[in-house]
Write a protein that holds these residues in place. Structure first.
Motif, PDB file in Angstrom:
ATOM      1  N   UNK A 190      10.658 -10.604  -4.718  1.00  0.00           N
ATOM      2  CA  UNK A 190       9.911 -11.439  -3.782  1.00  0.00           C
ATOM      3  C   UNK A 190       8.607 -11.990  -4.365  1.00  0.00           C
ATOM      4  N   UNK A 191       8.068 -11.333  -5.398  1.00  0.00           N
ATOM      5  CA  UNK A 191       6.842 -11.752  -6.071  1.00  0.00           C
ATOM      6  C   UNK A 191       5.651 -11.956  -5.120  1.00  0.00           C
ATOM      7  N   UNK A 192       5.358 -10.983  -4.268  1.00  0.00           N
ATOM      8  CA  UNK A 192       4.126 -11.052  -3.496  1.00  0.00           C
ATOM      9  C   UNK A 192       2.941 -10.688  -4.378  1.00  0.00           C
ATOM     10  N   UNK A 193       1.755 -10.918  -3.875  1.00  0.00           N
ATOM     11  CA  UNK A 193       0.545 -10.390  -4.499  1.00  0.00           C
ATOM     12  C   UNK A 193       0.321  -8.999  -3.925  1.00  0.00           C
ATOM     13  N   UNK A 194       0.159  -7.999  -4.797  1.00  0.00           N
ATOM     14  CA  UNK A 194       0.077  -6.611  -4.351  1.00  0.00           C
ATOM     15  C   UNK A 194      -1.238  -5.986  -4.798  1.00  0.00           C
ATOM     16  N   UNK A 195      -1.936  -5.340  -3.863  1.00  0.00           N
ATOM     17  CA  UNK A 195      -3.072  -4.474  -4.178  1.00  0.00           C
ATOM     18  C   UNK A 195      -2.631  -3.052  -3.859  1.00  0.00           C
ATOM     19  N   UNK A 196      -2.658  -2.193  -4.880  1.00  0.00           N
ATOM     20  CA  UNK A 196      -2.080  -0.845  -4.764  1.00  0.00           C
ATOM     21  C   UNK A 196      -3.163   0.198  -5.069  1.00  0.00           C
ATOM     22  N   UNK A 197      -3.659   0.847  -4.030  1.00  0.00           N
ATOM     23  CA  UNK A 197      -4.645   1.918  -4.203  1.00  0.00           C
ATOM     24  C   UNK A 197      -3.924   3.215  -4.535  1.00  0.00           C
ATOM     25  N   UNK A 198      -4.408   3.911  -5.544  1.00  0.00           N
ATOM     26  CA  UNK A 198      -3.799   5.188  -5.920  1.00  0.00           C
ATOM     27  C   UNK A 198      -4.812   6.074  -6.630  1.00  0.00           C
ATOM     28  N   UNK A 199      -4.604   7.388  -6.499  1.00  0.00           N
ATOM     29  CA  UNK A 199      -5.341   8.361  -7.310  1.00  0.00           C
ATOM     30  C   UNK A 199      -4.519   8.800  -8.515  1.00  0.00           C
ATOM     31  N   UNK A 200      -3.263   8.402  -8.550  1.00  0.00           N
ATOM     32  CA  UNK A 200      -2.340   8.817  -9.607  1.00  0.00           C
ATOM     33  C   UNK A 200      -2.404   7.787 -10.738  1.00  0.00           C
ATOM     34  N   UNK A 201      -3.043   8.133 -11.828  1.00  0.00           N
ATOM     35  CA  UNK A 201      -3.218   7.190 -12.930  1.00  0.00           C
ATOM     36  C   UNK A 201      -1.896   6.861 -13.603  1.00  0.00           C
ATOM     37  N   UNK A 202      -0.986   7.816 -13.644  1.00  0.00           N
ATOM     38  CA  UNK A 202       0.339   7.550 -14.202  1.00  0.00           C
ATOM     39  C   UNK A 202       1.060   6.514 -13.341  1.00  0.00           C
ATOM     40  N   UNK A 203       0.932   6.643 -12.018  1.00  0.00           N
ATOM     41  CA  UNK A 203       1.536   5.688 -11.101  1.00  0.00           C
ATOM     42  C   UNK A 203       0.976   4.292 -11.336  1.00  0.00           C
ATOM     43  N   UNK A 204      -0.344   4.198 -11.485  1.00  0.00           N
ATOM     44  CA  UNK A 204      -0.975   2.899 -11.725  1.00  0.00           C
ATOM     45  C   UNK A 204      -0.493   2.292 -13.032  1.00  0.00           C
ATOM     46  N   UNK A 205      -0.395   3.112 -14.074  1.00  0.00           N
ATOM     47  CA  UNK A 205       0.032   2.613 -15.385  1.00  0.00           C
ATOM     48  C   UNK A 205       1.488   2.186 -15.374  1.00  0.00           C
ATOM     49  N   UNK A 206       2.289   2.863 -14.592  1.00  0.00           N
ATOM     50  CA  UNK A 206       3.715   2.528 -14.530  1.00  0.00           C
ATOM     51  C   UNK A 206       3.956   1.240 -13.755  1.00  0.00           C
ATOM     52  N   UNK A 207       3.144   0.977 -12.733  1.00  0.00           N
ATOM     53  CA  UNK A 207       3.472  -0.072 -11.782  1.00  0.00           C
ATOM     54  C   UNK A 207       2.701  -1.370 -11.969  1.00  0.00           C
ATOM     55  N   UNK A 208       1.424  -1.305 -12.356  1.00  0.00           N
ATOM     56  CA  UNK A 208       0.534  -2.453 -12.234  1.00  0.00           C
ATOM     57  C   UNK A 208       0.572  -3.390 -13.438  1.00  0.00           C
ATOM     58  N   UNK A 209       0.318  -4.684 -13.173  1.00  0.00           N
ATOM     59  CA  UNK A 209       0.063  -5.651 -14.242  1.00  0.00           C
ATOM     60  C   UNK A 209      -1.303  -5.387 -14.867  1.00  0.00           C
TER      61      UNK A 209
END
Length: 249
Positions: free
Chosen positions: A184-203
């Motif tokens: 769908x290519x939405x714009x996503x803002x993803x708050x997390x405390x899990x740095x591995x999660x952020x590294x896996x998911x974010x541009x």
């Protein structure tokens, strides 16, 4: 939708006086980007999402989504929100909980997705008539995800949506979110405390300082998708940890 944040300042009044939470936040987030937001506990990450959603009014500064105010974008059902708790109505079935998002505002600017299609998208076929109390935590979050997607929003605001889940379920749902985002290519803002999660998911990942939060670093993660190679993701997570430690010093 492109998100522009200019000179954002916000805080709250409490028993001991005014507490500044966000100070001097300026960002330009391109349409279709998946942006992680990390920072110390209580630094204002969730407050930033609420401001983008139009649920709070900034004391100073400006936020626009493709030129619209957050309130106008929310009224047009261009914004989807998902938090840690699924917040499902216990007296409504899976299908009825998903349909709720379409009942709240029946006149979107974009075509909505059908409940049947959403149930398929999040892997819940066969559970349409099931009530939330009989679902696992991961399945409840799948329902919440489908409800978020129902109005076909252009922006997804995700406030630690999988933080309460076990590691295996969280990993499965992260893969589902990535698949849906690529579709769908939405714009996503993803708050997390899990740095591995952020590294896996974010541009790219926005690193905030302690309160009052300021932007300390913006780390681009150019790794190809899907990111399943644990060593490489772990290396990026370590870079994020170092950036957080620097922001705290």
């Amino acid at each position: 939708m492109e998100i522009r944040i200019e000179g954002l300042f916000h805080g709250f009044r409490g028993p001991e006086g005014f507490l500044p939470v966000l100070e001097g936040i300026s960002l330009q987030i391109p349409s279709g980007a998946l942006v992680g937001i990390v920072g110390p506990s209580g630094c204002g990450k969730s407050t930033l999402l609420r401001l983008v959603a139009g649920l709070l009014q900034p004391i100073a500064g400006r936020i626009t989504l493709d030129g619209l105010s957050p309130e106008a974008a929310r009224a047009a059902r261009r914004i989807g929100w998902m938090g840690q708790q699924p917040a499902l109505l216990p007296w409504r079935t899976v299908a009825e909980n998903i349909r709720l998002a379409l009942e709240v505002n029946p006149r979107p600017l974009r075509p909505s997705l059908s409940v049947e299609a959403l149930i398929d998208l999040v892997g819940l076929r066969g559970f349409e008539g099931t009530y939330p109390w009989s679902l696992s935590g991961g399945m409840q979050q799948r329902v919440a995800l489908a409800r978020t997607l129902a109005p076909n929003p252009s922006v997804w605001l995700m406030d630690e949506p999988f933080a309460a889940l076990d590691a295996l379920t969280r990993g499965q749902l992260l893969a589902e979110v990535e698949r849906l985002w690529l579709r769908f290519r939405p714009t996503v803002l993803w708050v997390t405390h899990d740095l591995y999660e952020a590294a896996r998911l974010a541009d790219w990942v926005l690193v905030l300082s302690g309160r009052p939060a300021r932007v300390r670093a913006v780390l681009a993660i150019p790794e190809p998708r899907p990111r399943r190679e644990e060593r490489r993701v772990g290396e990026w997570a370590q870079r994020l940890r170092e950036a957080l430690e620097e922001s705290a010093s």
